[in-house]
Write an enzyme that holds these catalytic residues in place. Structure first.
Site, PDB file in Angstrom:
ATOM      1  N   TYR A 167      34.710 -48.635  90.132  1.00  0.00           N
ATOM      2  CA  TYR A 167      35.934 -49.086  90.801  1.00  0.00           C
ATOM      3  C   TYR A 167      36.051 -48.478  92.205  1.00  0.00           C
ATOM      4  CZ  TYR A 167      41.013 -49.827  91.367  1.00  0.00           C
ATOM      5  OH  TYR A 167      42.260 -50.182  91.826  1.00  0.00           O
ATOM      6  N   LYS A 171      36.075 -50.497  95.713  1.00  0.00           N
ATOM      7  CA  LYS A 171      37.280 -50.486  96.548  1.00  0.00           C
ATOM      8  C   LYS A 171      37.018 -49.915  97.942  1.00  0.00           C
ATOM      9  CE  LYS A 171      40.469 -52.421  94.052  1.00  0.00           C
ATOM     10  NZ  LYS A 171      40.939 -53.767  94.434  1.00  0.00           N
TER      11      LYS A 171
END
Length: 306
Positions: A167, A171
């Site tokens: 993640y 991001k």
């Protein structure tokens, strides 16, 4: 004569808009005058497809309030899916003025336990998804000579978090992608910005609670409504945001932050060049006071939201 609304005449595509932050942005976009494409794959938190009911429910809520919206169930991680949702926007409403790349999944795990499949799946939705939708939208926006792309990044990537290598990597990649879009498409008056949202949603509800401190942090997050994110996103989609591009914002309850971007902190120079010994004895002692600490998002945003 009715008062003009900030997004009158605009068409906005919001991905992952069946719930949470995306749904709040879609509903507020319609309330602000936009026609909205509500995209949601209808997937579980880890990305398994379920149904398109959530998108259709959001559309029904928008239409009940007098707004205009269509539901879309395509997959952002697939280029064909991204092209289909952009095509649906132009078929239904004739143009596309803003994209909010909000769709996401989580498959958290410590790095030494993370599988290729779980890394790949998260990067595909967050990073490839943002690329796919933005790339499809760029062709329409270039013809219009205008447009706004708004991407959801995270302090997990900008600062760091435990057990989120997939993640976090995605991001931080989204932030770099946004900057490149802003640079490359400026000549067509297309702007690109990021928001790192703090809000209680289906994704943040998966945070593991393994200490009283973590429980207290989660309880604070539960007080942060997804509705708080919408005003910044919709400002960036509006004509009023036309001079804002290449920026990273964070929204935390009633606080709005402008986030720094990587720049040199300090330098050392040695005319004759460097050896391992001189790096050890001269460069590192000079640079060490400026080292960035090994902190996580909660260390940086350590005070209670107001």
């Amino acid at each position: 004569m009715p008062t003009a609304k900030p997004l009158d005449g605009k068409v906005v595509l919001v991905t992952g808009a069946g719930g949470g932050i995306g749904r709040a942005i879609a509903i507020e976009a319609a309330r602000a005058g936009a026609s909205v494409v509500v995209n949601d794959l209808g997937a579980t938190l880890d990305g398994q497809r379920e149904s398109s009911v959530a998108a259709e429910d959001a559309v029904a809520q928008i239409e009940k309030a007098g707004g205009r919206a269509v539901a879309n169930g395509d997959d952002v991680s697939q280029p064909d899916g991204a092209q289909a949702m952009v095509r649906q926007a132009t078929d239904a409403f004739g143009r596309l003025d803003a994209v909010v790349n909000n769709a996401g999944i989580l498959r958290d795990g410590f790095f030494h336990k993370m599988t290729y499949e779980n890394f790949d799946a998260v990067v595909k939705v967050h990073l490839y998804g943002s690329f796919n939708v933005s790339r499809a939208a760029a062709d329409v926006m270039r013809q219009q000579n205008s447009g706004s792309m708004i991407h959801m990044t995270s302090t997990s990537g900008l600062i760091g978090n435990l057990a989120q290598a997939n993640y976090s990597a995605a991001k931080l990649g989204v932030a770099a992608l946004s900057k490149s879009i802003a640079l490359d498409l400026k000549r067509w008056n297309i702007r690109s910005n990021c928001i790192a949202p703090f809000a209680w949603s289906r994704m943040t509800s998966s945070i593991k609670i393994d200490s009283p401190e973590q429980e207290e942090r989660v309880n604070r997050m539960k007080e942060m409504s997804p509705d708080k994110i919408a005003p910044v996103a919709l400002f960036l989609a509006s004509d009023e945001g036309a001079d804002t591009t290449g920026q990273i914002f964070a929204v935390r309850n009633n606080e709005i932050f402008l986030i720094s971007q990587p720049r040199p902190l300090r330098s050392v120079h040695r005319g004759e060049g460097w050896t391992i010994d001189s790096v050890r004895d001269q460069a590192i002692p000079a640079l060490r006071p400026s080292y960035v600490p090994l902190d996580v998002s909660a260390d940086v945003f350590s005070w209670d939201p107001v």
